[in-house]
Scaffold this motif. Structure first.
Motif, PDB file in Angstrom:
ATOM      1  N   ALA A  73      20.165  26.150 -72.366  1.00  0.00           N
ATOM      2  CA  ALA A  73      19.881  25.880 -70.949  1.00  0.00           C
ATOM      3  C   ALA A  73      20.524  24.570 -70.510  1.00  0.00           C
ATOM      4  N   GLU A  74      20.585  23.592 -71.402  1.00  0.00           N
ATOM      5  CA  GLU A  74      21.179  22.301 -71.057  1.00  0.00           C
ATOM      6  C   GLU A  74      22.681  22.448 -70.805  1.00  0.00           C
ATOM      7  N   LEU A  75      23.339  23.252 -71.618  1.00  0.00           N
ATOM      8  CA  LEU A  75      24.784  23.423 -71.477  1.00  0.00           C
ATOM      9  C   LEU A  75      25.158  24.410 -70.378  1.00  0.00           C
ATOM     10  N   PHE A  76      24.448  25.537 -70.313  1.00  0.00           N
ATOM     11  CA  PHE A  76      24.847  26.624 -69.418  1.00  0.00           C
ATOM     12  C   PHE A  76      24.009  26.717 -68.145  1.00  0.00           C
ATOM     13  N   GLY A  77      22.865  26.011 -68.086  1.00  0.00           N
ATOM     14  CA  GLY A  77      21.987  26.117 -66.929  1.00  0.00           C
ATOM     15  C   GLY A  77      20.985  27.256 -67.091  1.00  0.00           C
ATOM     16  N   HIS A  78      20.115  27.428 -66.097  1.00  0.00           N
ATOM     17  CA  HIS A  78      19.132  28.502 -66.173  1.00  0.00           C
ATOM     18  C   HIS A  78      18.686  28.894 -64.771  1.00  0.00           C
ATOM     19  N   THR A  79      18.132  30.075 -64.663  1.00  0.00           N
ATOM     20  CA  THR A  79      17.579  30.556 -63.397  1.00  0.00           C
ATOM     21  C   THR A  79      16.111  30.162 -63.304  1.00  0.00           C
ATOM     22  N   LYS A  80      15.554  30.294 -62.114  1.00  0.00           N
ATOM     23  CA  LYS A  80      14.136  30.024 -61.926  1.00  0.00           C
ATOM     24  C   LYS A  80      13.315  31.067 -62.699  1.00  0.00           C
ATOM     25  N   GLY A  81      12.354  30.599 -63.477  1.00  0.00           N
ATOM     26  CA  GLY A  81      11.500  31.496 -64.241  1.00  0.00           C
ATOM     27  C   GLY A  81      12.128  32.038 -65.511  1.00  0.00           C
ATOM     28  N   ALA A  82      13.279  31.486 -65.916  1.00  0.00           N
ATOM     29  CA  ALA A  82      13.953  31.988 -67.125  1.00  0.00           C
ATOM     30  C   ALA A  82      13.118  31.734 -68.375  1.00  0.00           C
ATOM     31  N   PHE A  83      12.305  30.697 -68.357  1.00  0.00           N
ATOM     32  CA  PHE A  83      11.426  30.394 -69.485  1.00  0.00           C
ATOM     33  C   PHE A  83      10.286  29.528 -68.954  1.00  0.00           C
ATOM     34  N   ARG A  99      12.514  25.871 -61.264  1.00  0.00           N
ATOM     35  CA  ARG A  99      13.615  26.049 -60.318  1.00  0.00           C
ATOM     36  C   ARG A  99      14.898  26.264 -61.096  1.00  0.00           C
ATOM     37  N   ALA A 100      15.875  26.840 -60.433  1.00  0.00           N
ATOM     38  CA  ALA A 100      17.176  27.047 -61.068  1.00  0.00           C
ATOM     39  C   ALA A 100      17.876  25.700 -61.253  1.00  0.00           C
ATOM     40  N   ARG A 101      18.675  25.604 -62.290  1.00  0.00           N
ATOM     41  CA  ARG A 101      19.398  24.360 -62.529  1.00  0.00           C
ATOM     42  C   ARG A 101      20.745  24.631 -63.154  1.00  0.00           C
ATOM     43  N   ASP A 102      21.773  23.930 -62.672  1.00  0.00           N
ATOM     44  CA  ASP A 102      23.102  24.052 -63.263  1.00  0.00           C
ATOM     45  C   ASP A 102      23.114  23.379 -64.631  1.00  0.00           C
ATOM     46  N   GLY A 104      18.755  33.550 -68.344  1.00  0.00           N
ATOM     47  CA  GLY A 104      18.000  34.354 -67.390  1.00  0.00           C
ATOM     48  C   GLY A 104      18.856  35.042 -66.350  1.00  0.00           C
ATOM     49  N   SER A 105      20.172  34.809 -66.371  1.00  0.00           N
ATOM     50  CA  SER A 105      21.061  35.411 -65.372  1.00  0.00           C
ATOM     51  C   SER A 105      21.894  36.522 -65.999  1.00  0.00           C
ATOM     52  N   GLU A 106      22.282  37.480 -65.171  1.00  0.00           N
ATOM     53  CA  GLU A 106      23.157  38.564 -65.618  1.00  0.00           C
ATOM     54  C   GLU A 106      24.608  38.292 -65.230  1.00  0.00           C
ATOM     55  N   GLN A 107      24.824  37.258 -64.450  1.00  0.00           N
ATOM     56  CA  GLN A 107      26.165  36.978 -63.953  1.00  0.00           C
ATOM     57  C   GLN A 107      26.759  35.751 -64.627  1.00  0.00           C
ATOM     58  N   GLU A 108      28.072  35.792 -64.846  1.00  0.00           N
ATOM     59  CA  GLU A 108      28.765  34.646 -65.418  1.00  0.00           C
ATOM     60  C   GLU A 108      29.308  33.759 -64.299  1.00  0.00           C
TER      61      GLU A 108
END
Length: 464
Positions: A220-230, A235-238, A278-282
């Protein structure tokens, strides 16, 4: 009601109004003159150009349709690289082609006649605020660049440093990955920063210590995450890849990456895209990768602790930094550099070095490399003297093998604790690096530190 302008932006600003209608000129001159330091008016491009040659204007409010030449054809002002002015175009004709032409020649804003004074004042303030931010951004970039260049100067004239500088000049402008190897404290981050500074890349330099982030948070630190991913992802974060887009991502302690994370990093490097947790998109990213390690990655590959394909992907070029003991001729120059720099930071007098002082420092092995030398100089400045007897005692013990610095009356457990804490301090509390140097598992190190804390023989801070 007309919005009041931000007066501190206006008082020092100069404005030129160009319109062939006397009523419009008088209206704007009166309205703007209440707030701006200088307001001039002109009824034609020729008159306006004469005024511009005498005085620089921060802002020009320019009618598109003018006698002789139109405002869009005023090339002397619109294309002057040395005296740039922001331009707000006015027109009574709502034509798309005219608006497009105005934007192409660099219009900051575009207003249709007739307009309310409030509309014009809002447009003027937007332009002045953008101008101020642009200037502040330029100054901040310059200050940061000067700070980085001063703080990260490549100090040393030894043959090894000259070879390194030559390679940096050749490699820096390329997009190729670079693997930086060397003992702890040899300046791997310094070299990575120098590569970025010389690269010409507009984006930021983003360093990340792979050994300092918990393995379950690293993706998550390197790639970011969506809201509710864990749990806790409110909130979502880059990720750091996104923050470094257009610039350089420096992966320090790359050898600490878990094998599962190594596979995901390899995919990101090959696809030039990351998939937030948590995302399906690259998300496409333009990042130059620099990596560093104090391990021998080729040996880690043979031991099965590092993926061979990732090693080859990172190992386009390897820079091996020599330990300080192998370029001892650079020590006097480094000592003077750190003395000047640290004395300014600490607000204390620099330490004068005699010839004997410098010779003693050259003979010392500096197992902690440049970091140890810098810490030693800082200690000298704080004490107001050179504690060279400390160095000579250490060197004597090392040459005679007299107990490694531990009294012979100490029990083995005390020697073990002292040695582990010293190694931990030398690695700046990086437990993974300390465990590797000690030849024990990270869990073993954690267990020993916890036990000593419970016994009250070390402080809680030492085990954190």
């Amino acid at each position: 009601m007309t919005a009041m302008p931000d007066l501190h932006l206006c008082r020092s600003a100069s404005v030129l109004v160009v319109d062939d209608e006397p009523g419009m000129r008088q209206f704007l001159e009166k309205a703007l003159g209440k707030h701006f330091g200088l307001v001039e008016t002109a009824g034609s491009i020729d008159h306006a150009e004469a005024l511009r040659q005498r005085c620089h204007f921060d802002l020009m409010i320019l009618d598109v349709k003018l006698p002789g030449r139109s405002g869009i054809e005023w090339h002397e002002a619109l294309k002057d690289p040395n005296r740039h002015s922001d331009v707000i175009f006015m027109t009574a004709y709502a034509e798309l082609d005219t608006a497009i032409q105005a934007l192409r020649v660099g219009a900051a804003d575009f207003i249709l006649k007739p307009f309310r004074l409030e509309q014009m004042m809002n447009a003027v303030m937007r332009v002045l605020k953008r101008r101020r931010l642009s200037r502040e951004n330029f100054l901040l970039k310059r200050e940061v660049r000067q700070f980085l260049e001063a703080d990260n100067a490549m100090v040393g004239t030894s043959a090894s440093m000259q070879r390194l500088e030559n390679v940096l000049q050749r490699v820096a402008p390329t997009p190729s990955a670079v693997l930086i190897e060397g003992e702890s404290g040899t300046g791997k981050d310094l070299v990575a920063r120098a590569l970025h500074q010389k690269s010409g890349r507009e984006g930021p330099y983003v360093p990340v210590n792979c050994g300092a982030i918990a393995p379950d948070l690293l993706e998550a630190e390197l790639f970011g995450h969506t809201k509710g991913a864990f749990t806790g992802a409110n909130r979502a974060r880059d990720g750091l890849f996104s923050y470094a887009s257009g610039g350089t991502l420096f992966l320090d302690e790359i050898g600490e990456l878990p094998l599962g994370m190594q596979a995901k990093l390899l995919r990101a490097l090959e696809e030039k895209a990351v998939r937030p947790v948590g995302s399906e998109q690259e998300v496409k990213v333009d990042v130059r990768i620099l990596a560093a390690t104090n391990r021998k990655l080729d040996e880690e590959v043979k031991a099965g602790r590092f993926r061979e394909d990732l090693y080859f992907r990172l190992n386009v070029l390897t820079l091996t930094l020599p330990p300080l003991r192998e370029r001892s001729e650079d020590i006097p120059q480094l000592a003077h550099y750190f003395s000047r720099k640290l004395s300014q930071e600490l607000g204390l007098e620099p330490i004068p070095f005699s010839h004997d002082d410098l010779q003693a420092m050259e003979k010392h092995p500096w197992t902690g490399n440049i970091r140890e030398l810098k810490n030693f100089i800082e200690r000298c400045i704080l004490l107001g003297r050179l504690p060279l007897e400390d160095l000579r005692t250490q060197d004597q013990q090392a040459s005679t093998g007299s107990g490694g610095g531990y009294p012979s009356c100490w029990p083995l457990e005390e020697v073990e604790r002292k040695h582990i804490l010293q190694v931990l301090a030398a690695s700046e509390n990086n437990k993974s690096a300390a465990a590797r140097q000690l030849g024990i598992a990270r869990k073993t190190l954690d267990r020993k530190l916890t036990a000593w804390e419970e016994q009250g023989v070390i402080s809680p801070e030492a085990s954190e």
